[in-house]
Design an enzyme around this catalytic site. Structure first.
Site, mmCIF file in Angstrom:
data_model
loop_
_atom_site.group_PDB
_atom_site.id
_atom_site.type_symbol
_atom_site.label_atom_id
_atom_site.label_comp_id
_atom_site.label_asym_id
_atom_site.label_seq_id
_atom_site.Cartn_x
_atom_site.Cartn_y
_atom_site.Cartn_z
ATOM 1 N N ASN A 167 -15.503 4.181 -13.102
ATOM 2 C CA ASN A 167 -16.895 4.468 -12.918
ATOM 3 C C ASN A 167 -17.381 3.860 -13.876
ATOM 4 O O ASN A 167 -18.595 4.113 -14.068
ATOM 5 C CB ASN A 167 -16.657 6.564 -12.491
ATOM 6 C CG ASN A 167 -16.010 6.773 -14.047
ATOM 7 O OD1 ASN A 167 -15.363 6.434 -14.979
ATOM 8 N ND2 ASN A 167 -15.786 8.455 -14.277
ATOM 9 N N GLU A 195 -9.023 11.858 -21.110
ATOM 10 C CA GLU A 195 -10.541 12.215 -20.875
ATOM 11 C C GLU A 195 -9.773 12.564 -19.524
ATOM 12 O O GLU A 195 -9.475 11.064 -18.237
ATOM 13 C CB GLU A 195 -11.535 11.612 -21.199
ATOM 14 C CG GLU A 195 -12.082 11.121 -23.133
ATOM 15 C CD GLU A 195 -11.954 12.406 -23.264
ATOM 16 O OE1 GLU A 195 -12.759 13.279 -22.236
ATOM 17 O OE2 GLU A 195 -12.260 12.718 -24.414
ATOM 18 N N GLU A 214 -13.055 12.524 -27.197
ATOM 19 C CA GLU A 214 -13.941 11.238 -27.878
ATOM 20 C C GLU A 214 -15.357 11.130 -28.121
ATOM 21 O O GLU A 214 -16.106 11.840 -28.559
ATOM 22 C CB GLU A 214 -14.650 10.328 -26.835
ATOM 23 C CG GLU A 214 -12.960 9.630 -25.814
ATOM 24 C CD GLU A 214 -13.058 8.773 -25.051
ATOM 25 O OE1 GLU A 214 -13.376 8.501 -23.438
ATOM 26 O OE2 GLU A 214 -12.159 8.211 -25.110
HETATM 27 P P1 NDP Z 1 -6.184 7.221 -12.537
HETATM 28 O O1 NDP Z 1 -6.781 8.136 -12.764
HETATM 29 O O2 NDP Z 1 -5.414 6.718 -11.184
HETATM 30 O O3 NDP Z 1 -6.682 5.631 -12.443
HETATM 31 C C1 NDP Z 1 -7.473 6.015 -13.920
HETATM 32 C C2 NDP Z 1 -7.001 4.395 -14.702
HETATM 33 O O4 NDP Z 1 -4.974 4.628 -15.034
HETATM 34 C C3 NDP Z 1 -6.712 3.232 -13.871
HETATM 35 O O5 NDP Z 1 -6.492 2.254 -14.638
HETATM 36 C C4 NDP Z 1 -5.112 3.245 -13.320
HETATM 37 O O6 NDP Z 1 -5.068 2.056 -12.734
HETATM 38 C C5 NDP Z 1 -4.283 3.933 -14.268
HETATM 39 N N1 NDP Z 1 -3.720 4.405 -13.845
HETATM 40 C C6 NDP Z 1 -2.918 5.105 -12.549
HETATM 41 N N2 NDP Z 1 -1.939 5.789 -13.139
HETATM 42 C C7 NDP Z 1 -1.406 5.240 -14.225
HETATM 43 C C8 NDP Z 1 0.109 5.363 -14.497
HETATM 44 N N3 NDP Z 1 0.728 6.133 -13.686
HETATM 45 N N4 NDP Z 1 0.537 4.770 -15.906
HETATM 46 C C9 NDP Z 1 -0.872 3.997 -16.457
HETATM 47 N N5 NDP Z 1 -1.795 4.111 -15.822
HETATM 48 C C10 NDP Z 1 -2.424 4.163 -14.159
HETATM 49 O O7 NDP Z 1 -7.798 7.543 -10.866
HETATM 50 P P2 NDP Z 1 -8.906 6.855 -9.654
HETATM 51 O O8 NDP Z 1 -8.818 5.512 -9.990
HETATM 52 O O9 NDP Z 1 -7.371 6.424 -8.573
HETATM 53 O O10 NDP Z 1 -9.007 8.449 -9.255
HETATM 54 C C11 NDP Z 1 -9.396 8.717 -8.102
HETATM 55 C C12 NDP Z 1 -9.437 10.438 -9.156
HETATM 56 O O11 NDP Z 1 -9.627 10.210 -10.689
HETATM 57 C C13 NDP Z 1 -10.973 10.014 -8.295
HETATM 58 O O12 NDP Z 1 -11.034 10.880 -6.952
HETATM 59 C C14 NDP Z 1 -11.508 11.186 -9.949
HETATM 60 O O13 NDP Z 1 -11.400 12.691 -8.930
HETATM 61 C C15 NDP Z 1 -10.357 10.848 -10.635
HETATM 62 N N6 NDP Z 1 -11.234 9.981 -11.739
HETATM 63 C C16 NDP Z 1 -11.787 10.871 -13.235
HETATM 64 C C17 NDP Z 1 -12.612 9.847 -13.722
HETATM 65 C C18 NDP Z 1 -12.594 10.202 -15.274
HETATM 66 O O14 NDP Z 1 -14.247 9.726 -15.581
HETATM 67 N N7 NDP Z 1 -12.541 11.757 -15.616
HETATM 68 C C19 NDP Z 1 -13.062 8.905 -13.305
HETATM 69 C C20 NDP Z 1 -12.000 7.696 -12.537
HETATM 70 C C21 NDP Z 1 -11.470 8.549 -11.590
HETATM 71 P P3 NDP Z 1 -5.315 1.526 -11.336
HETATM 72 O O15 NDP Z 1 -6.491 2.083 -11.132
HETATM 73 O O16 NDP Z 1 -5.304 -0.237 -11.703
HETATM 74 O O17 NDP Z 1 -4.114 1.422 -10.336
#
Ligand code: NDP
Length: 492
Positions: A157, A254, A466
């Site tokens: 995001n 976060e 942060e």
């Molecule tokens: P994720 O938590 O899945 O992804 C965030 C990051 O973590 C990405 O770079 C992802 O890789 C990575 N990741 C995922 N699983 C692992 C793991 N087991 N070990 C290490 N790294 C990992 O968020 P999503 O993108 O799937 O979004 C899903 C939901 O999360 C959204 O609908 C929203 O509700 C929430 N979200 C919250 C955010 C915030 O600002 N707090 C930001 C984004 C999402 P990759 O995506 O490349 O697979």
């Protein structure tokens, strides 16, 4: 400058100061969410590249951690200056990769990250230890030392902003970093790596590896990673915490939110409306701290809701590269489907659907992941779409009678990232703010995150902070050196 038709050559991993080819040739594609066109292929970092990246960060740590703080600060400050100079270009690349309106990225994403880099550049020289006198013949030095190689994992995001929020304090404290952006948005973090290098950052201090959760998992599991800092979902946060627990690595998480905005009848009406709209629909609702549960005091709710709906219907949805666009697409097909599912749940609930949640009629947008901003009234606290983090343009309206009721209901969530209170009664605003169980509470404003104030969650919204000086504690460790000036007693 980029536009919605831009295609780029294949992107690679940025390791030890240069782009390197991966050894198995595997790639993924990144698309523009506004039209679903492929922007480019991106090489995935396999174990070979992860090992090289961590090894180079480990080697770089030896000299970077001993580099004078003034020099570290100067390099970071130069990077911030270059980022500002290249703001338009990077903003358009961010818009291409995320679909966020250029009207947002050109004034928020890069600038707010550069401010954080400048902030920590300024703090680098003030990171200090302590001296404790232990009379009659001893003293102790409390050294604040960097941790080593930090793994940064970013969400889609705010891709470049997250990379800056994580790398700035890490690097200012003398750590090095291997950063993995989200697979949906791999592009701008590479620009950040190039800019750090142009600013004079030595090779290996900041590396970018590309890939999905699997790559992230391999990175955080690497034995030479000392600390993991993640922005993402609660579920991923829990997974990361388990990995960290096994190896006792330090973490900053976060995570998500479902934050309340409480609007009292004595609020400044226009300010509250402005904040509620921005706090729900900015970045198409894909902001972790958004105030998606809007509690309105009953006596003003009719008037307030009418104004919210009138204004929401006028929000211009469209091509993110058009400066007049205020709402762009969602990030990906998966996420689009998830948000549509929640809109469907909301529509079939007992809540009143007031507007939005539709796909655009404009044929030029049909390939993109657009959903018009939706508002539901007469919601109750237990409805699924009111409880879950939707991360899309879906606002839930709830009404309340008393202050105590509002506080109790606002706190009735497993999240605790943020919240807000709108009231012109100074005592009430502070009374409520003090009782909200959230890491950030705004009074008469929303989603304001200057570099100097800490940001992070209570409860399931995260661990650590942060921004702000508190972040230094999360990127350093304390060493106590006890110095004896006298004799050691002869005990045996
Ligand atoms: P994720 O938590 O899945 O992804 C965030 C990051 O973590 C990405 O770079 C992802 O890789 C990575 N990741 C995922 N699983 C692992 C793991 N087991 N070990 C290490 N790294 C990992 O968020 P999503 O993108 O799937 O979004 C899903 C939901 O999360 C959204 O609908 C929203 O509700 C929430 N979200 C919250 C955010 C915030 O600002 N707090 C930001 C984004 C999402 P990759 O995506 O490349 O697979």
């Amino acid at each position: 400058m980029y536009n919605n038709e831009t295609t780029l050559k294949k992107q690679k991993n940025f390791i030890a100061g240069k782009y390197i080819c991966n050894d198995d040739g595997k790639t993924f594609k990144t698309i523009h969410p506004g039209n679903n066109k492929i922007i480019c292929e991106v090489e995935i970092a396999g174990n070979t590249e992860i090992n090289i990246a961590v090894a180079s960060a480990k080697e770089a740590f030896e000299s970077w951690s001993k580099t004078p703080a003034a020099e570290r600060g100067a390099i970071l400050r130069r990077a911030a200056t270059i980022l500002r100079q290249k703001n338009s270009e990077i903003a358009s690349l961010e818009t291409l990769d995320t679909g966020k309106p250029i009207s947002e990225t050109s004034v928020v994403d890069i600038i707010s990250g550069a401010e954080v880099i400048e902030y920590f550049a300024g703090i680098a020289q003030s990171i200090q230890g302590n001296y404790i006198d232990l009379p009659p013949e001893a003293f102790a030095l409390i050294r604040r030392e960097p941790l080593g190689v930090c793994a940064g994992i970013g969400a889609w995001n705010y891709p470049i902003q997250i990379a800056m929020w994580k790398s700035a304090p890490a690097l200012a404290c003398g750590n090095t970093m291997v950063f993995k952006p989200a697979e949906e948005t791999p592009l701008t973090t590479l620009k950040l790596a190039e800019i750090y290098q142009e600013a004079g950052l030595p090779p290996g201090v900041f590396n970018v590896i590309q890939g999905s959760a699997k790559t992230g998992m391999s990175l955080i599991n690497h034995p030479d990673i000392a600390k993991i800092t993640l922005t993402g979902s609660v579920e991923t946060g829990k997974t990361v915490m388990k990995v960290a627990a096994n190896q006792l690595k330090k973490i900053t998480l976060e995570l998500g939110g479902k934050s309340p905005i409480i609007v009292f009848k004595d609020a400044n009406f226009e300010n509250a409306i402005n904040a509620v709209l921005a706090g729900n629909f900015f970045s198409s609702g894909q902001v972790c701290s958004n105030g998606t549960r809007v509690f309105i005091q009953k006596s003003i709710s009719d008037e307030f809701i009418k104004e919210l709906v009138d204004r929401t219907k006028k929000i211009k949805l469209g091509d993110p590269f058009d400066y007049d666009t205020r709402l762009g697409p969602l990030i990906s097909q998966d996420h689009y489907q998830k948000v549509q599912k929640y809109i469907k749940i909301a529509k079939s609930s007992k809540a009143t659907h007031l507007c939005g949640g539709d796909l655009p009629k404009d044929a030029s947008l049909k390939e993109g992941y657009f959903i018009s901003p939706a508002i539901f009234a007469n919601c109750n606290d237990d409805m699924k779409f009111v409880k879950d983090e939707v991360f899309g343009p879906l606002m839930s309206l709830l009404t309340f009678e008393s202050e105590d009721e509002a506080i109790k209901r606002a706190n009735n969530t497993n999240f605790g990232l943020a919240g807000a209170v709108f009231s012109q009664n100074f005592s009430r605003a502070h009374r409520v703010a003090n009782q909200l169980k959230a890491g950030s509470v705004w009074i008469n404003d929303y989603n304001i995150t200057p570099a100097e104030i800490p940001f992070g969650g209570y409860k399931e919204s995260g661990i650590g902070r942060e921004n702000g000086i508190q972040t230094i504690e999360h990127f350093t460790q304390i060493k106590t050196i006890y110095a004896n000036l006298g004799d050691v007693p002869k005990t045996y």
